[in-house]
Design an enzyme around this catalytic site. Structure first.
Site, mmCIF file in Angstrom:
data_model
loop_
_atom_site.group_PDB
_atom_site.id
_atom_site.type_symbol
_atom_site.label_atom_id
_atom_site.label_comp_id
_atom_site.label_asym_id
_atom_site.label_seq_id
_atom_site.Cartn_x
_atom_site.Cartn_y
_atom_site.Cartn_z
ATOM 1 N NE ARG A 61 -0.155 1.731 0.769
ATOM 2 C CZ ARG A 61 0.023 0.630 1.484
ATOM 3 N NH1 ARG A 61 -0.784 0.364 2.505
ATOM 4 N NH2 ARG A 61 0.984 -0.222 1.191
ATOM 5 C CE LYS A 202 -1.908 1.650 -3.841
ATOM 6 N NZ LYS A 202 -1.986 0.876 -5.103
ATOM 7 C CG HIS A 222 -1.193 -3.534 -6.272
ATOM 8 N ND1 HIS A 222 -0.155 -3.775 -5.409
ATOM 9 C CD2 HIS A 222 -1.157 -2.205 -6.555
ATOM 10 C CE1 HIS A 222 0.479 -2.653 -5.161
ATOM 11 N NE2 HIS A 222 -0.106 -1.687 -5.838
ATOM 12 C CB SER A 240 7.544 -1.145 -3.034
ATOM 13 O OG SER A 240 8.385 -0.022 -3.106
ATOM 14 C CE LYS A 244 3.292 -2.537 -8.972
ATOM 15 N NZ LYS A 244 2.589 -1.229 -9.033
ATOM 16 C CB THR A 245 6.541 2.114 -12.069
ATOM 17 O OG1 THR A 245 5.484 1.991 -11.114
ATOM 18 C CG2 THR A 245 6.356 3.408 -12.840
ATOM 19 C CG ASP A 259 -0.495 1.220 -8.272
ATOM 20 O OD1 ASP A 259 0.395 0.379 -8.014
ATOM 21 O OD2 ASP A 259 -1.217 1.729 -7.402
ATOM 22 N NE ARG A 324 5.240 6.111 -3.830
ATOM 23 C CZ ARG A 324 4.865 4.946 -4.326
ATOM 24 N NH1 ARG A 324 4.420 4.856 -5.567
ATOM 25 N NH2 ARG A 324 4.926 3.847 -3.593
#
Length: 538
Positions: A61, A202, A222, A240, A244-245, A259, A324
């Site tokens: 982004r 996003k 988020h 990041s 989290k994932t 997410d 990704r």
């Protein structure tokens, strides 16, 4: 105009000014989209069956090129500043018109879907893209419609994605040739000049972050979320690199989403229909669920390959460290496909503290939860960004500042209300360094973090067996099954205790200094949740 695939009854692009396109491919099945990508030269199949593409100049982004139209609907509500930059309605109108003209005579791909699993707050969305891979991304990441839903689709929002169109800063009021612009009155998003697919999702997440609190009194988050066999829902916030994932992808629990979520009166719900995971250094040992999800229908972005040209090399960061993959959530065994969960029993704030100061897990009260939610702390280490040679603090309000149109304290107040109402336990988890800071200590072992999170979820971290951290005032467990007791007390892992004390005070000061920007809108309760030491606010 040529129409293929499943077409809605209102299958006209005239309402969005796109009547001049050569053909419109409507709601194609994934197999056809993948074929289109290959025929268009947009990508190739990896040996896993996934489609691999390159997003071009932009592999992430571009926050400085995100704009919101300032008008009667937004001027008094949006928290304007470096994150929420204003563009005039007139400039947006010219950008929209020029994007429409750019697509005259071109083939476009149209996808109808939705954002938000909760039927009461769901936003039907139509995405028009010039690239087939953008259409596959939307199929993977948005909520997918069945044939009947497509036929009756009436989109509330429309997204135009034109990666090869270059904006003109003087004419369009933007910064450079790429731009992501949101108009809450027209209900249109334009993504131009960038092929990075994350801008699409996003953009709609920003819409949800404005409309859910404003219209439905729902807290947008988020975060990732999963649920245990007994129905206990967990939520994981984190920037990041904090895990989290990884931590939400637990084979012993069911994934709700990785997410974007909302917390309504009915509980937690996923906003998306898929996952968008980082693949750098991915391995079947460390993240088996994600690794095995990379199969036919998944979309790999900007990865490298081994010498055979078809086997992904997940260690290759020659294009970008931000490699990704997107895939439908049903690629994860046991995932909650309706995206709905109950009220969370546990909320985890994940931070990668490269200074080695914060405890590996600590319990927060409601005031501390609001303070740390607003702070959104982690640390960058050498190699993560150009110019970063030593650990740097990174604060991102609510663990998602780039996507928050409203003031962070508004979201924090909503979180505090839900914690009090539903009795959720709040935990701060340090997945970063122990035994010293970066280059001195070592990264926290993943098995320790998983053991602590499991113990928290099972209610085995009793407040009766906790001490109060002298600097941050957090409750820290004295013991946890399968975790050495000295690991739970970061000061004990440092060889030089005075060096730890100095580092802890320094980090506390950084928290207070960062929080000072929110003092005008923060409540006394929020401010009281900070470090318990005499540090200045300047």
């Amino acid at each position: 105009m040529k129409h293929t695939g499943i077409t809605p009854k209102n299958a006209s692009l005239e309402a969005i000014g796109l009547e001049g396109v050569a053909s419109a491919q409507w709601n194609l099945p994934p197999s056809t989209i993948i074929t289109e990508c290959i025929l268009n030269g947009e990508g190739k199949l990896a040996d896993t069956g996934a489609l691999a593409i390159n997003t071009g100049e932009f592999t992430g982004r571009s926050p400085k090129d995100r704009f919101i139209v300032g008008d009667d609907k937004t001027t008094a509500r949006v928290d304007w500043g470096d994150i929420n930059q204003s563009i005039t309605s007139e400039d947006f109108g010219r950008l929209l018109k020029d994007a429409q003209n750019y697509l005259v005579g071109k083939n476009v791909y149209v996808r109808d879907g939705a954002v938000g699993a909760d039927p009461g707050t769901r936003i039907n969305t139509r995405v028009i893209s010039e690239k087939a891979y953008s259409c596959l991304f939307v199929h993977n990441m948005f909520l997918r419609f069945g044939a009947k839903q497509i036929e009756n689709s009436d989109p509330a929002w429309q997204v135009i994605c034109v990666p090869d169109f270059k904006a003109n800063p003087e004419r369009h009021g933007c910064r450079q040739a790429n731009v992501s612009a949101i108009d809450f009155t027209r209900k249109v998003i334009i993504v131009a000049g960038s092929g990075y697919t994350g801008e699409i999702k996003k953009g709609m997440f920003s819409v949800m972050n404005f409309e859910l609190p404003e219209v439905h009194a729902v807290l947008p988050m988020h975060c990732s979320s999963n649920v245990g066999k007994e129905g206990n829902v967990a939520v994981f916030f984190g920037l990041s690199g904090t895990g989290k994932t990884t931590l939400s992808s637990d084979p012993l629990r069911h994934l709700i989403g990785d997410d974007e979520h909302g917390w309504s009166d009915n509980g937690v719900f996923n906003m998306e229909g898929g996952c968008y995971a980082k693949t750098i250094d991915l391995s079947p040992e460390s993240e088996p669920q994600i690794f095995n999800a990379i199969k036919y229908g998944a979309l790999l972005e900007n990865i490298g390959f081994l010498e055979d040209g078809v086997t992904p090399n997940y260690e290759d960061d020659s294009i970008t460290p931000n490699t990704r993959v997107s895939y439908p959530i049903n690629h994860i065994p046991g995932a909650v496909e309706n995206g709905m969960g109950g009220h969370p029993t546990d909320v985890f704030f994940l931070t990668c503290d490269a200074f080695g100061v914060l405890p590996p897990i600590s319990r927060l009260d409601a005031n501390q939860a609001m303070f740390h939610f607003i702070s959104g702390y982690t640390a960058k280490v050498a190699g993560t960004e150009v110019g970063v040679v030593e650990p740097q603090t990174a604060f991102s309000a609510c663990f998602g500042a780039p996507f928050l149109p409203l003031a962070p304290t508004e979201y924090a107040e909503m979180l505090g209300e839900r914690i009090e109402k539903h009795g959720a336990r709040i935990w701060l988890v340090n997945t970063g360094w122990t035994g010293g800071g970066y280059c001195v200590g070592s990264r926290m072992k993943l098995r320790y973090t998983r053991a602590m999170i499991t113990a928290a979820l099972e209610g085995k971290l009793s407040e009766d067996d906790m001490r109060i951290d002298e600097v941050f005032g957090l409750k820290v467990p004295n013991s946890c099954q399968d975790v050495p007791s000295d690991v739970l007390n970061p000061r004990e892992t440092w060889a030089d205790k005075s060096a730890y004390d100095a580092a802890a005070m320094d980090l506390a000061q950084r928290f207070v200094t960062n929080f000072s920007q929110f003092n005008e809108t923060a409540t006394d309760a929020m401010r009281s949740g900070g470090p318990r030491v005499a540090v200045s606010a300047s």
